[in-house]
Design an enzyme around this catalytic site. Structure first.
Site, PDB file in Angstrom:
ATOM      1  N   ASP A  33      -7.223  12.280  -8.948  1.00 34.66           N
ATOM      2  CA  ASP A  33      -5.982  12.788  -7.843  1.00 34.66           C
ATOM      3  C   ASP A  33      -5.677  13.907  -7.719  1.00 34.66           C
ATOM      4  OD1 ASP A  33      -4.311  10.025  -6.328  1.00 34.66           O
ATOM      5  OD2 ASP A  33      -3.594  11.861  -6.439  1.00 34.66           O
ATOM      6  N   ILE A  34      -5.004  14.301  -6.670  1.00 32.82           N
ATOM      7  CA  ILE A  34      -4.389  15.651  -6.713  1.00 32.82           C
ATOM      8  C   ILE A  34      -3.069  15.691  -7.072  1.00 32.82           C
ATOM      9  CG2 ILE A  34      -5.593  16.627  -4.645  1.00 32.82           C
ATOM     10  CD1 ILE A  34      -3.276  15.720  -2.955  1.00 32.82           C
ATOM     11  N   SER A  76      -3.219   7.584   3.755  1.00 31.75           N
ATOM     12  CA  SER A  76      -3.124   6.060   3.897  1.00 31.75           C
ATOM     13  C   SER A  76      -2.255   5.873   5.119  1.00 31.75           C
ATOM     14  CB  SER A  76      -2.709   5.555   2.549  1.00 31.75           C
ATOM     15  OG  SER A  76      -1.169   5.987   2.558  1.00 31.75           O
ATOM     16  N   SER A 112     -10.288   0.380   6.728  1.00 30.08           N
ATOM     17  CA  SER A 112      -8.945  -0.057   7.167  1.00 30.08           C
ATOM     18  C   SER A 112      -9.161  -1.165   8.090  1.00 30.08           C
ATOM     19  CB  SER A 112      -8.008   1.058   7.276  1.00 30.08           C
ATOM     20  OG  SER A 112      -6.673   0.362   7.972  1.00 30.08           O
ATOM     21  N   ASN A 113      -8.202  -2.139   8.394  1.00 30.88           N
ATOM     22  CA  ASN A 113      -8.002  -2.741   9.580  1.00 30.88           C
ATOM     23  C   ASN A 113      -7.797  -2.089  10.811  1.00 30.88           C
ATOM     24  OD1 ASN A 113      -4.906  -2.963  10.422  1.00 30.88           O
ATOM     25  ND2 ASN A 113      -5.119  -2.915   8.122  1.00 30.88           N
ATOM     26  N   TYR A 138      -5.847   8.150  12.245  1.00 26.63           N
ATOM     27  CA  TYR A 138      -6.303   7.385  10.855  1.00 26.63           C
ATOM     28  C   TYR A 138      -7.133   6.394  11.132  1.00 26.63           C
ATOM     29  CZ  TYR A 138      -5.551   4.343   6.954  1.00 26.63           C
ATOM     30  OH  TYR A 138      -5.623   3.637   5.799  1.00 26.63           O
ATOM     31  N   LYS A 142     -11.414   6.061   9.579  1.00 26.41           N
ATOM     32  CA  LYS A 142     -12.025   5.058   8.918  1.00 26.41           C
ATOM     33  C   LYS A 142     -13.160   4.789   9.443  1.00 26.41           C
ATOM     34  CE  LYS A 142      -8.891   5.085   5.604  1.00 26.41           C
ATOM     35  NZ  LYS A 142      -9.231   5.431   4.280  1.00 26.41           N
ATOM     36  N   SER A 167      -3.503  -5.072   4.212  1.00 24.32           N
ATOM     37  CA  SER A 167      -2.271  -4.695   3.896  1.00 24.32           C
ATOM     38  C   SER A 167      -2.165  -5.066   2.052  1.00 24.32           C
ATOM     39  CB  SER A 167      -0.931  -5.467   4.353  1.00 24.32           C
ATOM     40  OG  SER A 167      -1.127  -5.397   5.754  1.00 24.32           O
ATOM     41  N   ARG A 176       3.615  -9.803  10.135  1.00 26.14           N
ATOM     42  CA  ARG A 176       2.308  -9.400  10.318  1.00 26.14           C
ATOM     43  C   ARG A 176       1.303  -9.685   9.141  1.00 26.14           C
ATOM     44  NH1 ARG A 176      -0.254  -4.344   9.496  1.00 26.14           N
ATOM     45  NH2 ARG A 176      -2.324  -4.491  10.282  1.00 26.14           N
TER      46      ARG A 176
HETATM   47  C1  15L Z   1      -3.338   0.880   6.234  1.00 27.54           C
HETATM   48  O1  15L Z   1      -4.617   0.992   6.404  1.00 27.54           O
HETATM   49  C2  15L Z   1      -2.532   1.543   5.557  1.00 27.54           C
HETATM   50  O2  15L Z   1      -2.918   2.376   4.460  1.00 27.54           O
HETATM   51  C3  15L Z   1      -1.379   0.602   4.590  1.00 27.54           C
HETATM   52  O3  15L Z   1      -0.282   1.771   4.554  1.00 27.54           O
HETATM   53  C4  15L Z   1      -0.936  -0.377   5.602  1.00 27.54           C
HETATM   54  O4  15L Z   1      -0.012   0.097   6.581  1.00 27.54           O
HETATM   55  C5  15L Z   1      -1.981  -1.265   6.254  1.00 27.54           C
HETATM   56  O5  15L Z   1      -2.788  -0.402   6.736  1.00 27.54           O
HETATM   57  C6  15L Z   1      -1.357  -2.237   7.185  1.00 27.54           C
HETATM   58  O6  15L Z   1      -2.094  -2.397   8.278  1.00 27.54           O
HETATM   59  O7  15L Z   1      -0.571  -3.001   6.753  1.00 27.54           O
END
Ligand code: 15L
Length: 274
Positions: A33-34, A76, A112-113, A138, A142, A167, A176
């Site tokens: 990690d940074i 993220s 990610s979704n 973002y 992805k 999530s 949600r």
């Molecule tokens: C994501 O990709 C995010 O990184 C996370 O913080 C949440 O917001 C999640 O999606 C989400 O959609 O709940």
């Protein structure tokens, strides 16, 4: 034989939840990690590295002697385009390139979704491999993460699995997330399945628990061996009592990405007026 797994972004939200859950007697976790990583606990088999996923030399060194990479590093949440480009897109290229150079056989990518956030809820579960419909920069990153994964799998023969995480938090935080929640335990179970499944080639799977209110497919994740043990329904009464139900026709319940599809998340317009 001891396996060594590199986890990028290990000090982040998901990385922190995974550190104890992916620990195993025959495994060393190399955590990168940074930011600051908590010191190794008693008997914990970890190697701690400070470095950025955008630094090729650091990633080349981090991938040396590694059996698999779990790439969680990067922003993220939504950020200005230049940051998304540098960290999430270029950073993932850097990680995959380091994996290729070091002969790492398998890379698991945190998608990610939000790569498919503009998909509307339909009569059927949103399918595996739903075409990208990113809801933000973002989300675009992805999509690029998935595309880079496909390239490195098809061209160089790495096994690459991109997990479209819903999530991942200790508990769902809103209505949600009763649909999109990936419990920490289930996240570890998905990652273990991704590590163990023989010769997956390139795959994209949804990363959610088997929630009663789930509306994305788990077929492909199950085909890799994932068996969810959690369900957000245990939190439903409390969350709905506290927050109320969102509008039946609102984004929370009708788009994969929820409110991320709304103008509040429109970074292009925000950047243009600055
Ligand atoms: C994501 O990709 C995010 O990184 C996370 O913080 C949440 O917001 C999640 O999606 C989400 O959609 O709940």
């Amino acid at each position: 034989m001891t396996e060594r797994i590199l986890i990028t972004g290990a000090a982040g939200g998901v990385g922190t939840l995974m550190r104890p859950r992916l620990a195993a007697a025959d495994r060393v976790l190399r955590l990168l990690d940074i930011g600051e990583l908590p010191a190794a606990g008693e008997g914990e088999r970890v190697e701690l590295l400070t470095g950025s996923v955008t630094d090729q030399a650091a990633m080349d060194a981090a991938c040396a002697g590694v059996d698999a990479v779990i790439h969680l590093g990067g922003h993220s949440l939504e950020q200005p385009w230049k940051d998304i480009l540098a960290v999430n897109i270029d950073g993932t290229h850097t990680v995959l390139e380091a994996a290729r150079r070091n002969g790492v056989k398998r890379v698991i990518l945190a998608s990610s979704n939000h790569a498919a956030g503009f998909h509307r809820r339909g009569a059927e579960d949103t399918p595996d491999y739903a075409f990208p419909r990113p809801d933000t920069y973002y989300g675009v990153s992805k999509v690029a993460v998935e595309a880079l994964g496909a390239l490195y799998s098809d061209r160089y023969g790495l096994d690459v699995i991109a997990v479209r995480i819903g999530s991942c938090f200790e508990k769902p935080r809103d209505v949600r997330m009763l649909s999109t929640w990936l419990s920490p335990g289930d996240c570890a179970r998905i990652l273990e399945a991704c590590l163990a499944t023989p010769s997956p080639g390139f795959r994209v799977i949804w990363g959610v628990s088997d929630n009663t209110r789930r509306w994305v497919s788990l077929d492909e994740a199950k085909a890799l061996g994932y068996q969810s043990e959690d369900n957000s329904e245990q939190f439903a009464e409390e969350i709905i009592a506290e927050q109320g139900m969102p509008a039946a026709d609102g984004p929370e319940l009708n788009y994969v990405g929820g409110v991320w599809v709304t103008s509040a998340w429109d970074t292009a317009v925000k950047e243009a007026v600055q």
